[in-house]
Design a protein around this motif. Sequence first.
Motif, short mmCIF file in Angstrom:
data_model
loop_
_atom_site.label_atom_id
_atom_site.label_comp_id
_atom_site.label_asym_id
_atom_site.label_seq_id
_atom_site.Cartn_x
_atom_site.Cartn_y
_atom_site.Cartn_z
N PHE A 50 0.85 -1.19 0.00
CA PHE A 50 0.00 0.00 0.00
C PHE A 50 0.89 1.23 0.00
O PHE A 50 1.95 1.24 0.62
N VAL A 66 -7.80 2.96 2.37
CA VAL A 66 -6.47 2.35 2.33
C VAL A 66 -5.48 2.94 3.33
O VAL A 66 -4.43 2.34 3.56
N LYS A 68 -5.50 2.98 6.47
CA LYS A 68 -5.24 2.09 7.61
C LYS A 68 -4.19 1.02 7.29
O LYS A 68 -3.63 0.40 8.18
N TYR A 69 -3.94 0.81 5.99
CA TYR A 69 -2.93 -0.17 5.57
C TYR A 69 -1.66 0.52 5.04
O TYR A 69 -0.79 -0.15 4.48
N LYS A 72 1.95 -0.95 4.33
CA LYS A 72 1.98 -2.39 4.63
C LYS A 72 1.91 -3.21 3.35
O LYS A 72 1.38 -2.77 2.33
N LEU A 74 0.36 -6.13 1.11
CA LEU A 74 -0.98 -6.68 0.92
C LEU A 74 -0.90 -8.20 1.08
O LEU A 74 -0.30 -8.88 0.24
N THR A 76 -3.80 -10.06 2.96
CA THR A 76 -5.08 -10.63 3.41
C THR A 76 -6.18 -10.32 2.40
O THR A 76 -6.06 -9.40 1.58
N GLN A 79 -7.47 -6.73 2.80
CA GLN A 79 -6.56 -5.77 2.17
C GLN A 79 -6.71 -5.81 0.65
O GLN A 79 -6.69 -4.77 -0.01
N ALA A 82 -9.76 -3.81 -0.33
CA ALA A 82 -9.53 -2.36 -0.25
C ALA A 82 -8.67 -1.89 -1.41
O ALA A 82 -8.97 -0.87 -2.04
N TYR A 83 -7.61 -2.61 -1.73
CA TYR A 83 -6.70 -2.21 -2.80
C TYR A 83 -7.40 -2.27 -4.16
O TYR A 83 -7.25 -1.38 -5.00
N TYR A 138 -10.02 -11.88 -2.13
CA TYR A 138 -10.94 -11.38 -1.11
C TYR A 138 -12.09 -12.38 -0.89
O TYR A 138 -12.46 -12.67 0.25
#
Length: 195
Positions: A50, A66, A68-69, A72, A74, A76, A79, A82-83, A138
């Motif tokens: 991210f 994004v 919050k990540y 970091k 990716l 999970t 994640q 979100a991406y 996901y």
Amino acid sequence: MRRKSFDTLLTGAGVLVAVVMLLAGGLLSWGSSFVSGQVHDQLAAQKIFFPPKGDATKDPRIGPFVDKYAGKQLVTGAQAHAYADHFIAVHLADISGGKTYAELSTASRAAPTDLKLAGQVQTVFRGETLRGLLLNAYAFGTMGTIAFYASMVAYVGAALLLLLSLLGLMHLRRVDPQEEVLAGSALRRQAPVTA
């Protein structure tokens, strides 16, 4: 039917269902662990990170989802979601003017000499492909999470049934071997009616 036989059948059925629920819980736990591991390993191999908070995430269509990540890797399903939906999709919409790959491809075939449009088609195709793969991760990650919670429910159900079966076994020791199930109502049906 004798009360002792009836109680024995119910207790045995409770134990059998508890064993089945324990097996189901074990399989669901294994499935959850397998899916989560596969999602993690396959996403980690892609080495997607991210962006840090800042210019790349200042767009209100991106940042709230994004940030919050930020910074970091990716790894999970959440994640990946979100991406895919709040980073790639936003950039693709900006590149394509909100058109889908199919719409751009149709326009490009109609104007084969438009190199800018051909480049957009290729970029959007690649972006949508990556986005689709991330959304599959996901979906699988979500199935792994559901399997985890289902395994917890199965374990709790099995524990309750085992407890009830244990109580049933304890009750069996106190039941009179001659006692009948619903004996009182059977006697009432057989008794002659007097006026």
